[in-house]
Design an enzyme around this catalytic site. Structure first.
Site, PDB file in Angstrom:
ATOM      1  N   ASP A 106      50.561 -47.638  12.572  1.00 14.13           N
ATOM      2  CA  ASP A 106      50.282 -46.694  13.339  1.00 14.13           C
ATOM      3  C   ASP A 106      50.944 -46.392  14.679  1.00 14.13           C
ATOM      4  O   ASP A 106      51.430 -47.160  15.110  1.00 14.13           O
ATOM      5  CB  ASP A 106      48.598 -46.812  13.612  1.00 14.13           C
ATOM      6  CG  ASP A 106      47.622 -45.512  13.799  1.00 14.13           C
ATOM      7  OD1 ASP A 106      48.356 -44.317  13.883  1.00 14.13           O
ATOM      8  OD2 ASP A 106      46.693 -45.533  13.859  1.00 14.13           O
TER       9      ASP A 106
ATOM     10  N   ASP B 156      44.467 -37.156  10.098  1.00 13.29           N
ATOM     11  CA  ASP B 156      42.997 -37.552  10.327  1.00 13.29           C
ATOM     12  C   ASP B 156      42.134 -36.787   9.882  1.00 13.29           C
ATOM     13  O   ASP B 156      40.800 -37.158   9.969  1.00 13.29           O
ATOM     14  CB  ASP B 156      43.001 -37.929  11.842  1.00 13.29           C
ATOM     15  CG  ASP B 156      43.390 -39.425  12.104  1.00 13.29           C
ATOM     16  OD1 ASP B 156      43.806 -40.091  11.306  1.00 13.29           O
ATOM     17  OD2 ASP B 156      43.887 -39.496  13.513  1.00 13.29           O
TER      18      ASP B 156
HETATM   19  C1  DGJ Z   1      44.729 -43.209  14.063  1.00 10.68           C
HETATM   20  C2  DGJ Z   1      44.673 -43.214  12.820  1.00 10.68           C
HETATM   21  O1  DGJ Z   1      45.139 -41.970  12.228  1.00 10.68           O
HETATM   22  C3  DGJ Z   1      43.412 -43.620  12.085  1.00 10.68           C
HETATM   23  O2  DGJ Z   1      43.437 -43.238  10.790  1.00 10.68           O
HETATM   24  C4  DGJ Z   1      42.939 -44.741  12.603  1.00 10.68           C
HETATM   25  O3  DGJ Z   1      43.883 -45.568  12.239  1.00 10.68           O
HETATM   26  C5  DGJ Z   1      43.067 -44.803  13.925  1.00 10.68           C
HETATM   27  N1  DGJ Z   1      44.249 -44.326  14.724  1.00 10.68           N
HETATM   28  C6  DGJ Z   1      42.859 -46.307  14.923  1.00 10.68           C
HETATM   29  O4  DGJ Z   1      42.783 -46.053  15.992  1.00 10.68           O
END
Ligand code: DGJ
Length: 722
Positions: free
Chosen positions: A471, A541
């Site tokens: 991430d 997301d």
């Molecule tokens: C952003 C990501 O897009 C989410 O899926 C998740 O992993 C969060 N970060 C966790 O902090």
């Protein structure tokens, strides 16, 4: 032969199965672009230059003529392919032809991700060497035709063959002058949870800039642009597309002159990249992938999909079926312990999920997003047996185990930051701007790269980890390396990307069995650069299926379904509050690498049954989704219904995915027409058992009945009757 040179006319003719790209060296040594479009027979195209010749004395040759290697200062007024300030303080560069060579295969680009070949016979490369006589700057323009994939890739290697320093203030990877000024531009715009919405704007006579200055390819714009004609549709008409194999700040756009010449370009963003090219140094630009189609946007996308799936993605997972996963993020956020995780995993196993992914919150003291990034040591309050203990328990249930990292970041409240406060991007004496209460580690520094490689590798060595979610949750500010001399500080953003690519190369090569998925606050770094290291990306997301229709549709313009992570989350949806059925959520997620992201213990028995049925359906078609041909049928940006289709590589299976946003009372059943079936072959609808000739499904169509209520879906699988 896909690259031919005619010495009599000084014309290079580059061609794939469906395109030609023709260059000519003028008597003065200028490199001119004669043509990019549908495949042409060999011909002397010099006469095409008549379109641009003549004109008022106001405008010089550099402005009027279709010069490929443009620079500013001698009559060209747009964004240049090369701009370099020399020791005399001016930024004139007059590149002229020196020599050329045609090679089999495709040379790698030093330190950068790029499309590759598996044998030299797959490609031919033309390298044209240009030189600026006064400064000694040379540019090797590199053109590779991947004939089987019908694409052209471009990059440029600049070398300072002079005595003094040069400051590169602008470089592009491709800048193509094209005849005409009636184009439209397609680009992918968005924001967090709204990524890659398809924008189509008239170019007319305008200079347009599509860019990111964020130090990431970004949610806001994607490094993909396509010029199209006003009558181009998904199935017909012309498209000229460029996609940059790069994950940082970029600039793409158009420049149109007043005599029917439109330029399309893409490359590093000159605002954020300045590079000191000392005598003897070289600088390689990222790769641009150019695709031409005269059969509409679907044909354009298919060329990108086929190329990226098999000649950009690498490693074991390139061709292997991707596992159905469950990720605990939206199920628990930071609030979990081992018992809770094992409970989710147990239920996931019951519905035949294959991989459990532990997301953010397993390390340091991370109960919220305000600390511990950088401290990649398990939090034993939550996981007393460590990652190893948890992974083994999950393995014993028959599930693989995956883990989340955000290795490029550091929380000010972390042991790492306390030990190395200077390791983040910053400028001495200025505020360090935080986003999500975190700072960015300076990956342009070797010691920081080494730290990350070791920190991540140590965890991967310590436990049976089969998958990593990588991430990255903020964009760059104060983006400067504090150890570089003043004259090199503006190199930081690009050095960061080179550092990131080195880190990824080291880690993915050391752990070839692991499936890596990249992520950036959802889809903030969905680009071809990262796909070279990690064959899939978390698309957004936003897991609301209605929103996802647009996001997945837009993403598919350049990137294949096998690159897109797509999960079923809870209803009401956490991002939009919208309520949708388990089936609708599942039948949208089926179009990517399928997974769940919710607490299964909160599902009703009916929803659990549906979830289990969905997993079985995914397994029956995933080969087709991940390795087959994808076709957009109806756009979510246009009507109430959206549809797309997957066709297996062996053409034995076709899957129609149809969605209806809002219910309509007493409405006729909409017919959906499929594509690319064999006219005479028979196809059986696996659900109803009905058999139809391919031609009937393609021309007369299939009336699709949706359930009552808003947000409905149908996935209909057809198998060819033997
Ligand atoms: C952003 C990501 O897009 C989410 O899926 C998740 O992993 C969060 N970060 C966790 O902090």
């Amino acid at each position: 032969m896909s690259i031919l040179y005619d010495a009599k006319t000084s014309i290079f003719h580059l061609s794939g199965t469906g395109f030609s790209y023709c260059l000519k060296i003028s008597p003065e040594g200028q490199l001119l672009n004669l043509y990019w479009g549908a495949r042409l027979p060999q011909a002397d195209l010099s006469y095409l230059l008549q379109s641009f010749e003549g004109g008022a004395s106001f405008d010089m040759e550099e402005y009027r003529m279709p010069i490929e290697s443009v620079s500013r200062g001698s009559g060209f007024f747009g964004a240049p392919l090369v701009q370099a300030v020399n020791g005399q303080g001016d930024d004139l560069t007059q590149l002229r032809y020196v020599s050329h060579e045609i090679l089999s295969g495709k040379p790698a680009l030093a330190g950068l991700p790029a499309v590759y070949t598996e044998s030299d016979g797959e490609a031919q490369t033309l390298i044209i060497k240009m030189r600026d006589a006064l400064t000694g700057l040379t540019a090797n323009l590199q053109y590779t035709v991947m004939e089987g994939y019908d694409v052209l890739t471009r990059s440029m290697v600049l070398k300072n063959e002079g005595q003094g320093d040069l400051l590169l203030t602008g470089t592009q990877s491709a800048n193509v002058p094209m005849y005409g000024d009636d184009y439209e531009l397609i680009h992918l715009h968005g924001g967090w949870a709204r990524e890659r919405s398809v924008q189509r704007v008239p170019v007319g006579k305008a200079s347009i800039r599509v860019q990111s200055l964020r130090g990431a390819s970004s949610h806001e714009q994607n490094p993909f642009v396509a010029l199209v004609k006003p009558d181009t549709t998904e199935f017909a008409g012309e498209a000229w597309a460029m996609n940059l194999v790069y994950s940082g700040s970029f600039q793409a756009g158009t420049d149109v002159n007043n005599r029917a010449l439109t330029r399309l370009f893409i490359g590093l963003n000159p605002e954020t990249n300045r590079w000191l090219l000392a005598s003897g140094d070289t600088f390689t630009t990222p790769e641009a992938v150019l695709v031409y189609s005269n059969q509409g946007l679907n044909a354009m996308s298919r060329k990108y999909h086929a190329l990226y799936r098999s000649r950009l993605c690498r490693g074991k997972w390139r061709d292997a079926p991707r596992p159905v996963l469950i990720n605990n993020w939206e199920g628990t956020y930071f609030d979990f312990n081992e018992e809770k995780i094992l409970e989710i995993a147990r239920r996931a196993k019951e519905i035949e999920v294959e991989l459990f992914v532990l997301d953010d919150g397993w390390f340091g003291k991370r109960d919220q997003d305000n600390c511990s990034l950088g401290d990649w040591v398990v939090d034993r309050r939550k996981l007393p047996d460590g990652i190893d203990g948890l992974a083994k328990k999950i393995n014993e249930m028959g599930l693989k185990f995956g883990l989340w990292f955000e290795p490029e970041m550091v929380s000010p409240n972390s042991d790492l930051y306390r030990a190395h406060p200077d390791w983040c991007l910053h400028v001495e004496g200025r505020k360090r701007s935080e986003a999500r209460q975190q700072l960015i580690l300076d990956l342009s520094r070797k010691e920081v790269q080494d730290y990350i490689i070791e920190a991540v590798s140590a965890v991967l060595r310590s436990a049976p980890i089969s998958y990593v979610k990588w991430d990255m949750n903020r964009n760059m500010t104060e983006a400067f390396n504090c150890t570089l001399p003043a004259g090199r500080k503006m190199e930081t953003q690009h050095r960061y990307m080179l550092g990131l690519y080195r880190v990824l190369e080291e880690i993915v090569s050391a752990f070839p069995e692991v499936l890596f998925e990249s992520c950036s606050g959802g889809g903030g770094r969905f680009d071809a650069g990262l796909l070279y290291y990690m064959p899939q990306t978390w698309t957004s997301d936003d897991t609301d299926p209605v929103e996802r229709l647009k996001i997945q549709y837009g993403t598919s313009m350049a990137y294949p379904p096998s690159a897109m992570g797509a999960h079923v989350s809870a209803s009401p949806n956490h991002q939009t509050g919208r309520m949708t059925s388990m089936r609708m959520r599942g039948e949208v997620a089926i179009g990517g690498n399928f997974g769940f992201e919710l607490d299964l213990s909160k599902l009703s028995p009916e929803d659990l049954e549906t979830a289990k049925a969905l997993v079985r359906e995914v397994k029956a078609i995933r080969q087709t989704v991940q390795q087959g041909t994808f076709t957009r049928l109806l756009s979510p940006f246009e009507g109430n219904c959206t549809a797309w289709q997957f066709m297996s590589a062996d053409r034995e299976q076709a899957v129609l995915c149809a969605y209806k946003r809002l219910a309509e009372p007493d409405a006729a059943l909409q017919r959906f027409t499929l594509r690319d079936l064999e006219e005479e072959a028979l196809y059986r609808d696996q659900e109803s058992g009905a058999v139809y000739p391919g031609g009937v499904l393609m021309h007369a169509g299939l009336p699709v009945k949706f359930d009552r209520g808003d947000y409905q879906s149908r996935v209909i699988r057809f198998e060819k009757v033997k």
